[in-house]
Design a protein around this motif. Structure first.
Motif, PDB file in Angstrom:
ATOM      1  N   THR B  45       0.839  -1.207   0.000  1.00 43.99           N
ATOM      2  CA  THR B  45       0.000   0.000   0.000  1.00 43.99           C
ATOM      3  C   THR B  45       0.869   1.250   0.000  1.00 43.99           C
ATOM      4  O   THR B  45       0.579   2.234  -0.703  1.00 43.99           O
ATOM      5  N   GLN B  87      -7.448   0.868  -0.555  1.00 44.10           N
ATOM      6  CA  GLN B  87      -7.650  -0.447   0.067  1.00 44.10           C
ATOM      7  C   GLN B  87      -9.021  -0.501   0.753  1.00 44.10           C
ATOM      8  O   GLN B  87      -9.767  -1.456   0.582  1.00 44.10           O
ATOM      9  N   ASP B 178      -5.981  -1.480  -4.994  1.00 45.42           N
ATOM     10  CA  ASP B 178      -5.443  -2.010  -3.744  1.00 45.42           C
ATOM     11  C   ASP B 178      -6.432  -3.005  -3.140  1.00 45.42           C
ATOM     12  O   ASP B 178      -7.436  -2.610  -2.566  1.00 45.42           O
ATOM     13  N   GLU B 179      -6.150  -4.278  -3.288  1.00 44.94           N
ATOM     14  CA  GLU B 179      -7.006  -5.367  -2.788  1.00 44.94           C
ATOM     15  C   GLU B 179      -8.472  -5.175  -3.182  1.00 44.94           C
ATOM     16  O   GLU B 179      -9.348  -5.084  -2.321  1.00 44.94           O
TER      17      GLU B 179
HETATM   18 MG   LIG Z   1      -2.135  -2.801   2.196  1.00 46.08          MG
END
Ligand SMILES: [Mg+2]
Ligand SMILES: Nc1ncnc2c1ncn2[C@@H]1O[C@H](COP(=O)(O)OP(=O)(O)O)[C@@H](O)[C@H]1O
Lengths: 326, 267
Positions: B45, B87, B178-179
């Protein structure tokens, strides 16, 4: 004073309109862009002082001096905003609280420039009475003559002022309704919700926040000019921090995020504020007038608390929106 | 060899004593789906924050389309065509789903205060283009039926989809996710995967995605970059990465033999 005194209520109507313009400035900053400005009164003060100083001491014409007043408010917005708007919102809150008090203290303590604690009357130094709104009175009289051609004997200066102020309010509300729904307003709203998300889609958040702060300052200064011209004299004491909180009250009363709620909030606030002075009937008349003034402020506060408990979304607000988390 | 769209060269970022990203270098080719993987706390991240202009690297350079972007502001990077999603999805909760999309549009003259007063027609014309595009993309992320709802009423998975749609509104050349599957219901996750692949196929977009699920990584990515403790420890095609000793150690070392890996690693 009689409760049904027409001149009094006409005066209250003008003041309510001016408060609406003042609160609209805060609306742009706080409701639209999420900027916590706790020194809004400073824009009012700097506008009025700049105008009066230029008119009285430098014989500048009223329109030009008024423009300068508004320009001074923009400069103040830049001074407060540039260092603090890149930081978290709390920094602007602190900067504006301090800014508001600094302007008032400067006005109080620079008597050679500002007339000191006695205010605008002392602008020419002791022994002389300074007046800045002669030009304004004359224009108002001309307008009143024009008005009496339409409505006859009912026309008077106060009524002209009230009509003029409320016309300005109306035009501003229509204008800002358009701006609020414009892409510009949408970006501000996004910033209010989450500035990182707005940055992530490519908007220069700082620039938008600065614009909102400046625009709010212009409206604050415009309200300051109108109030100073209406009353004809002012002193540093007229720019206490409470004035900023009155503007917040107006926004809260009407319903935080509704433009049309501002004039409604301003009228309700002014009615509450002015109306409570008539609480002089038995048994309240047994209390002396000094304590009654406190009672009045207490009552205004109490009614507001009650109002918030019963209707937290304000008179025109949307309860569902209020309940959504950020 | 095709030129790299994104070049990260010797980038580091420290938080106090922690080297969240430590002398990391890698490149991303245009039109490719790259997976950025690594154990929790590996610095993925942070890497995205550095690339997207949300954090400034301590040292090193980052180039996008040949231009230096390290230290540039986040909005400048986004306007250059490199857009990131977060995220934890950041939607604008008290705005409608549609407004969330419209906000992200580029080249809207109406974002200039005065333009709304002097050229309202131009603003309106652009607005209707943007509106049509927003509805198209809402169809793509299957949120069109919720267009008028407050974004604050969406589920976590729907928020991730909205954020993806909003990022696409910027018409990015490259997108950082992000994810994107974390916290998304399996059905939605499958849709998301499809979208990510469509993005490349239909729009020629370059995608860099942080993902934990190895099956997902192996199925969608053309290239994999592995980070561990702030460093890039491996880079290559998915099947080679799967067999890479250091990668297996980084993952299994943590999960299977936690105490062994602790001994083997300098503190
Ligand atoms: Mg992360
Ligand atoms: N803003 C921050 N302040 C301090 N430490 C941070 C910050 N962001 C990340 N870290 C630390 O940097 C390391 C890498 O974090 P992160 O990039 O979030 O890892 P990942 O996304 O790979 O799980 C962690 O040790 C984390 O605690």
């Amino acid at each position: 004073m009689d409760f049904l005194n027409l001149a009094f209520w006409t005066f209250v109507a003008s003041t309510a309109g001016i408060y609406a313009i003042f609160a609209l400035g805060l609306y742009v900053q706080f409701s639209m862009a999420g900027l916590p400005n706790f020194g809004h009164v400073a824009f009012m003060a700097i506008g009025a002082y700049t105008m009066a100083i230029l008119v009285v001491r430098y014989s500048v014409s009223l329109p030009v001096a008024s423009m300068a007043g508004i320009a001074a408010a923009i400069v103040l917005a830049l001074i407060l905003g540039i260092p603090s708007l890149r930081l978290r919102a709390d920094y602007l809150a602190i900067a504006t609280v301090a800014g508001g008090e600094i302007v008032r203290y400067l006005a109080m303590n620079l008597p050679d420039l500002t007339g000191g604690p006695i205010g605008s009357i002392g602008l020419l130094g002791p022994g002389q009475i300074a007046l800045y709104n002669g030009g304004w009175q004359r224009s108002l009289d001309e307008l009143t003559t024009a008005l009496s051609a339409v409505i006859g004997a009912a026309a008077n200066r106060d009524l002209t002022m009230a009509l003029m102020v409320w016309s300005i309010v109306l035009v501003l509300i229509v204008l800002f309704r358009r701006l609020e729904r414009s892409p510009w307003g949408r970006v501000l709203k996004g910033i209010r919700e989450d500035e990182m998300a707005v940055t992530a889609v490519g908007k220069n958040v700082f620039a938008f926040k600065l614009q909102a702060l400046m625009l709010g300052a212009v409206l604050g200064a415009a309200a300051g000019l109108l109030l100073a011209l209406q009353i004809g004299v002012f002193s540093p004491d007229d720019y206490q921090p409470t004035l900023t909180f009155y503007a917040y009250l107006i926004l809260i009363l009407g319903g935080m995020n509704r433009l049309w709620a501002i004039p409604v909030g301003a009228v309700v606030f002014s009615l509450l504020y002015a109306g409570t002075r008539f609480l002089n009937f038995f048994p309240l008349s047994l209390i002396d007038s000094g304590s009654r003034a406190f009672l009045r402020l207490f009552l205004v506060g109490f009614l507001l608390v009650l109002f918030m408990a019963v209707r937290p979304q304000g008179m025109l607000g949307n309860r569902r929106e209020l309940l959504l988390e950020k | 060899m095709t030129p790299l769209l994104l070049e990260v060269d010797g980038v580091s970022k420290h938080f106090g004593g922690v080297a969240a990203v430590d002398d990391a270098s890698f490149g991303v080719t245009e039109g490719v789906i790259t997976a950025l993987i690594g154990p929790n706390g590996a610095g993925k991240t942070t890497m995205f924050n550095l690339i997207s202009g949300f954090m400034r690297p301590d040292c090193g350079t980052i180039r996008f389309a040949g231009r230096r972007i390290d230290g540039a502001r986040g909005d400048v990077v986004a306007r250059a065509g490199l857009v990131r999603a977060f995220q934890t999805a950041r939607v604008l909760t008290r705005m409608s789903v549609l407004e969330n999309m419209l906000l992200a549009a580029k080249d809207q003259p109406g974002e200039r205060l005065g333009m709304n007063l002097i050229a309202p027609r131009r603003v309106a014309r652009r607005e209707s283009e943007v509106h049509a595009r927003a509805l198209e993309l809402l169809d793509l992320v299957r949120l069109r039926h919720l267009a008028d709802d407050y974004a604050g009423t969406l589920s976590g998975g729907q928020r991730k989809l909205l954020e993806l749609g909003r990022a696409l509104m910027v018409a990015p050349r490259m997108i950082l996710l992000d994810e994107p599957m974390a916290g998304v219901a399996p059905v939605l996750a499958q849709q998301l995967l499809d979208h990510i692949q469509q993005l490349r196929q239909r729009h020629g977009a370059t995608v860099c995605v942080i993902e934990h699920d190895m099956d997902v990584v192996m199925s969608i990515s053309d290239r994999v970059i592995v980070m561990d403790e702030g460093r890039v420890i491996a880079e290559g095609p998915p099947d080679a990465i799967q067999r890479d000793e250091r990668v297996i150690e980084a993952y299994l070392g943590r999960q299977g033999h936690a105490d062994e890996s602790q001994r083997g690693r300098p503190a």
